[in-house]
Design a protein around this motif. Structure first.
Motif, PDB file in Angstrom:
ATOM      1  N   ARG A   1       0.847  -1.191   0.000  1.00 46.89           N
ATOM      2  CA  ARG A   1       0.000   0.000   0.000  1.00 46.89           C
ATOM      3  C   ARG A   1       0.885   1.244   0.000  1.00 46.89           C
ATOM      4  O   ARG A   1       0.765   2.109   0.837  1.00 46.89           O
ATOM      5  CB  ARG A   1      -0.942  -0.004   1.196  1.00 46.89           C
ATOM      6  N   GLY A   2       1.826   1.284  -0.966  1.00 47.49           N
ATOM      7  CA  GLY A   2       2.666   2.462  -1.124  1.00 47.49           C
ATOM      8  C   GLY A   2       4.150   2.197  -1.236  1.00 47.49           C
ATOM      9  O   GLY A   2       4.902   3.048  -1.715  1.00 47.49           O
ATOM     10  N   GLY A   3       4.624   1.029  -0.802  1.00 48.57           N
ATOM     11  CA  GLY A   3       6.054   0.724  -0.886  1.00 48.57           C
ATOM     12  C   GLY A   3       6.506   0.462  -2.309  1.00 48.57           C
ATOM     13  O   GLY A   3       5.772  -0.113  -3.109  1.00 48.57           O
ATOM     14  N   MET A   4       7.728   0.886  -2.624  1.00 53.64           N
ATOM     15  CA  MET A   4       8.286   0.699  -3.971  1.00 53.64           C
ATOM     16  C   MET A   4       9.573  -0.113  -3.980  1.00 53.64           C
ATOM     17  O   MET A   4       9.870  -0.797  -4.954  1.00 53.64           O
ATOM     18  CB  MET A   4       8.566   2.062  -4.615  1.00 53.64           C
ATOM     19  N   TRP A   5      10.338  -0.032  -2.902  1.00 58.58           N
ATOM     20  CA  TRP A   5      11.665  -0.652  -2.865  1.00 58.58           C
ATOM     21  C   TRP A   5      11.891  -1.316  -1.510  1.00 58.58           C
ATOM     22  O   TRP A   5      11.309  -0.922  -0.506  1.00 58.58           O
ATOM     23  CB  TRP A   5      12.772   0.391  -3.103  1.00 58.58           C
ATOM     24  N   ALA A   6      12.755  -2.306  -1.500  1.00 57.13           N
ATOM     25  CA  ALA A   6      13.216  -2.921  -0.258  1.00 57.13           C
ATOM     26  C   ALA A   6      14.568  -2.319   0.098  1.00 57.13           C
ATOM     27  O   ALA A   6      15.467  -2.259  -0.747  1.00 57.13           O
ATOM     28  CB  ALA A   6      13.333  -4.426  -0.418  1.00 57.13           C
ATOM     29  N   ARG A   7      14.688  -1.867   1.344  1.00 57.72           N
ATOM     30  CA  ARG A   7      15.966  -1.293   1.790  1.00 57.72           C
ATOM     31  C   ARG A   7      16.522  -2.124   2.939  1.00 57.72           C
ATOM     32  O   ARG A   7      15.790  -2.759   3.691  1.00 57.72           O
ATOM     33  CB  ARG A   7      15.793   0.157   2.230  1.00 57.72           C
ATOM     34  N   ASP A   8      17.844  -2.097   3.055  1.00 60.15           N
ATOM     35  CA  ASP A   8      18.522  -2.865   4.085  1.00 60.15           C
ATOM     36  C   ASP A   8      18.303  -2.269   5.470  1.00 60.15           C
ATOM     37  O   ASP A   8      18.205  -1.041   5.635  1.00 60.15           O
ATOM     38  CB  ASP A   8      20.027  -2.916   3.818  1.00 60.15           C
ATOM     39  N   GLY A   9      18.250  -3.179   6.472  1.00 53.40           N
ATOM     40  CA  GLY A   9      18.220  -2.751   7.852  1.00 53.40           C
ATOM     41  C   GLY A   9      19.600  -2.820   8.473  1.00 53.40           C
ATOM     42  O   GLY A   9      20.597  -3.090   7.786  1.00 53.40           O
ATOM     43  N   GLU A  10      19.678  -2.621   9.774  1.00 56.18           N
ATOM     44  CA  GLU A  10      20.966  -2.560  10.454  1.00 56.18           C
ATOM     45  C   GLU A  10      21.613  -3.917  10.645  1.00 56.18           C
ATOM     46  O   GLU A  10      22.823  -3.999  10.883  1.00 56.18           O
ATOM     47  CB  GLU A  10      20.800  -1.864  11.815  1.00 56.18           C
ATOM     48  N   ASP A  11      20.831  -5.013  10.565  1.00 57.79           N
ATOM     49  CA  ASP A  11      21.415  -6.327  10.831  1.00 57.79           C
ATOM     50  C   ASP A  11      21.962  -7.013   9.579  1.00 57.79           C
ATOM     51  O   ASP A  11      22.398  -8.162   9.635  1.00 57.79           O
ATOM     52  CB  ASP A  11      20.397  -7.246  11.518  1.00 57.79           C
ATOM     53  N   ASP A  12      21.952  -6.319   8.443  1.00 60.97           N
ATOM     54  CA  ASP A  12      22.469  -6.837   7.168  1.00 60.97           C
ATOM     55  C   ASP A  12      21.621  -7.948   6.576  1.00 60.97           C
ATOM     56  O   ASP A  12      22.008  -8.561   5.573  1.00 60.97           O
ATOM     57  CB  ASP A  12      23.929  -7.326   7.307  1.00 60.97           C
ATOM     58  N   TRP A  13      20.475  -8.244   7.166  1.00 56.29           N
ATOM     59  CA  TRP A  13      19.575  -9.273   6.641  1.00 56.29           C
ATOM     60  C   TRP A  13      18.170  -8.717   6.393  1.00 56.29           C
ATOM     61  O   TRP A  13      17.651  -8.819   5.292  1.00 56.29           O
ATOM     62  CB  TRP A  13      19.470 -10.456   7.624  1.00 56.29           C
ATOM     63  N   THR A  14      17.570  -8.154   7.433  1.00 56.54           N
ATOM     64  CA  THR A  14      16.175  -7.748   7.378  1.00 56.54           C
ATOM     65  C   THR A  14      15.972  -6.600   6.398  1.00 56.54           C
ATOM     66  O   THR A  14      16.759  -5.648   6.363  1.00 56.54           O
ATOM     67  CB  THR A  14      15.690  -7.316   8.777  1.00 56.54           C
ATOM     68  N   LEU A  15      14.881  -6.687   5.604  1.00 62.31           N
ATOM     69  CA  LEU A  15      14.560  -5.666   4.621  1.00 62.31           C
ATOM     70  C   LEU A  15      13.284  -4.934   5.025  1.00 62.31           C
ATOM     71  O   LEU A  15      12.373  -5.517   5.612  1.00 62.31           O
ATOM     72  CB  LEU A  15      14.378  -6.311   3.240  1.00 62.31           C
ATOM     73  N   TYR A  16      13.245  -3.647   4.672  1.00 63.86           N
ATOM     74  CA  TYR A  16      12.133  -2.773   5.021  1.00 63.86           C
ATOM     75  C   TYR A  16      11.629  -2.060   3.775  1.00 63.86           C
ATOM     76  O   TYR A  16      12.364  -1.877   2.805  1.00 63.86           O
ATOM     77  CB  TYR A  16      12.579  -1.735   6.066  1.00 63.86           C
ATOM     78  N   SER A  17      10.374  -1.614   3.820  1.00 62.33           N
ATOM     79  CA  SER A  17       9.778  -0.918   2.685  1.00 62.33           C
ATOM     80  C   SER A  17      10.257   0.527   2.606  1.00 62.33           C
ATOM     81  O   SER A  17      10.383   1.216   3.604  1.00 62.33           O
ATOM     82  CB  SER A  17       8.254  -0.952   2.815  1.00 62.33           C
TER      83      SER A  17
END
Length: 249
Positions: free
Chosen positions: A206-222
């Motif tokens: 509902r609005g996200g376009m890309w996956a970006r990296d988080g601080e743990d080098d694994w988890t991805l965020y919108s």
């Protein structure tokens, strides 16, 4: 992987059933108050009991048997001390191998009560996957998957995460075709050959376009921040269409 005989198909279906049953066992056990590490241990125990090996652990040294992504986490979430709560969206992504065959599945589950817009997003996310799977078959264009999903998403007012793609699977967790867009891609010219094994896994938002990296080098965020759901099956392209191998029964 390209399926060339019944023995290969049987081997792929065997691990496909295992990852599907693992995911649904985890979903059935999920409840508010448990940690994602406890949920992951349920998945690990099921895989080990079935003689299967976690693919993210064996392939990438991922710190968990399964990927568990909650709410703002959209993919590759690391199991840990996070406590599940009522109203959470929880994505379970289970991939594993057995006897040299790999299968990959995933789905977003709801811990009730979930707000109606998110409930609708989940239902439409599953539908988006089904629409993509309907485009799979021998000789058909790979671009047909993303084109069909894109039309559905646009009609319903959704966006698609455009840097998390479907992929080939079967003898490894990721193989040819390494990236299959689940969004419209004018540059995609490849076609599916008979027996091709691949995932279909759109990330509907509902609005996200890309996956970006988080601080743990694994988890991805919108990016931008928005709710995202993912549904995934491993399928085989045949003359009759797609054969889904990640079914629990």
């Amino acid at each position: 992987m390209t399926i060339t005989n019944q023995d290969e198909l049987d081997g792929l279906k065997a691990i496909g059933r295992i990852v599907a049953k693992t995911m649904h066992t985890m979903a059935g056990a999920m409840e508010p108050g448990m940690t994602t590490r406890e949920l992951d241990e349920i998945g690990r125990e099921f895989l080990e009991r079935e003689g299967a090996v976690s693919a993210p652990e064996s392939t990438y040294d991922f710190p968990g048997a399964t990927c568990i992504s909650v709410n703002e986490e959209i993919a590759h979430g690391v199991p840990g001390s996070r406590i599940l709560a009522a109203g959470d969206l929880v994505n379970l992504d289970v991939s594993a191998s057995k006897n040299g065959y790999f299968a990959d599945t995933g789905a977003t589950f709801r811990l009730e009560p979930v707000r109606p817009p998110l409930d609708r997003l989940c239902r439409d996310g599953k539908r988006a996957m089904q629409i993509g799977i309907a485009q799979v078959g021998s000789g058909r264009p790979l671009a047909g998957i993303g084109n069909a999903i894109g039309r559905f998403a646009e009609k319903r007012g959704y966006t698609l995460i455009r840097n998390l793609a479907s992929h080939g699977v079967g003898r490894a967790l990721h193989e040819y075709p390494e990236e299959v867009a689940t969004w419209p891609d004018k540059g995609e010219r490849r076609r599916m050959h008979k027996g091709l094994v691949l995932t279909v896994e759109p990330f509907l938002s509902r609005g996200g376009m890309w996956a970006r990296d988080g601080e743990d080098d694994w988890t991805l965020y919108s990016e931008p921040s928005a709710p995202v759901v993912q549904y995934e099956h491993t399928v085989v392209a045949t003359d009759q269409g797609a054969v889904i191998v990640t079914l629990p029964g």
